[in-house]
Structure formats: structure tokens, C-alpha cells
Design an enzyme around this catalytic site. Sequence first.
Site, mmCIF file in Angstrom:
data_model
loop_
_atom_site.group_PDB
_atom_site.id
_atom_site.type_symbol
_atom_site.label_atom_id
_atom_site.label_comp_id
_atom_site.label_asym_id
_atom_site.label_seq_id
_atom_site.Cartn_x
_atom_site.Cartn_y
_atom_site.Cartn_z
ATOM 1 N N GLN A 89 0.979 -1.301 0.061
ATOM 2 C CA GLN A 89 -0.147 0.037 0.064
ATOM 3 C C GLN A 89 0.875 1.372 -0.159
ATOM 4 O OE1 GLN A 89 -2.742 0.377 3.155
ATOM 5 N NE2 GLN A 89 -3.896 1.819 2.435
ATOM 6 N N HIS A 95 -8.341 1.939 -1.514
ATOM 7 C CA HIS A 95 -8.797 1.953 -2.919
ATOM 8 C C HIS A 95 -8.703 0.460 -3.429
ATOM 9 C CE1 HIS A 95 -4.447 2.867 -2.626
ATOM 10 N NE2 HIS A 95 -4.236 2.285 -3.667
ATOM 11 N N HIS A 97 -8.387 -1.389 -7.131
ATOM 12 C CA HIS A 97 -7.848 -1.236 -8.453
ATOM 13 C C HIS A 97 -8.647 -2.164 -9.400
ATOM 14 C CE1 HIS A 97 -4.042 1.055 -8.134
ATOM 15 N NE2 HIS A 97 -4.248 0.478 -6.971
#
Length: 135
Positions: A89, A95, A97
Site C-alpha cells: 500500500q 482503494h 484497482h
Amino acid sequence: MDNCIFCKIIAGEIPSFTVYENDYVVVFMSLENHPMIVPKKHFKDVFELDDTYASEIMKTAVYIANATKSATQCEGVNLSQANGTVAGQDVFHFHLHIKPRWKNDGVELKWNTETIDEKDRELLCSKIKKSLIGD
């Protein structure tokens, strides 16, 4: 979060190519040119997500993965997400992807796939069960 690049994108302080947005998430193109799903509320990692945001992120992942496959005619899609520096990270705002994939695209996602002894698997299974929240 004052120094969070994703919070700044969500606030409109930094421009982005937005693919999709609802009350909970925004999906914008990464610098590597694939969609990323980012919760509008700042969560450092998966360990901080609440059930509502986790659900919205996953529903959005299915929606965006299908759209990405249709738009790119890719042969597959990886959903990739890291938690903690040791896991890779680098932006500490959760988040996810959505990475389109093609045969022989040179992308490698590898870890040890050696079969672990049954007793070791049973022991870890038991430990995880005992650590389940709410059980």
C-alpha cells in the site's frame, strides 16, 4: 485528511478522469490508466471499512469490472487492493484497482501456492474463527 491525495481528488481540488460516482464512492482513472474505486469517506485501509462502504465498494467493483471488460475487450480483470506498507500500500486511503488483463500482458501476481499441511490449515482456520467479530 489534509494531505490525502484521494481526499483532494474527491473534493475537486485535484482534477481526475471520473468514470462513475454515487453517494459512497468515486471511480477515477489511475495514473496507470485503469479504474480505481475510492470511498468518499476516508478509510485508511480495509480494516477501517464499515459494512455500508464495503458493500458499496464491492457492488461498484462488479459494475465497473463489467464496463471495463466491455470497453477494453480484455480477457480478464484483476481486482487488486493492498493494506499496509508490507503489502504494497502506498496511498493510505482505501482503494480498489480494476486492472484489465490480456494474455501475455507481462503482469505477474505471484505468491507461494504450495499446499500447506492439513493440521496447519485447521489450526489457522480455528484461530480465525475465534477472532471473528461478533461471534
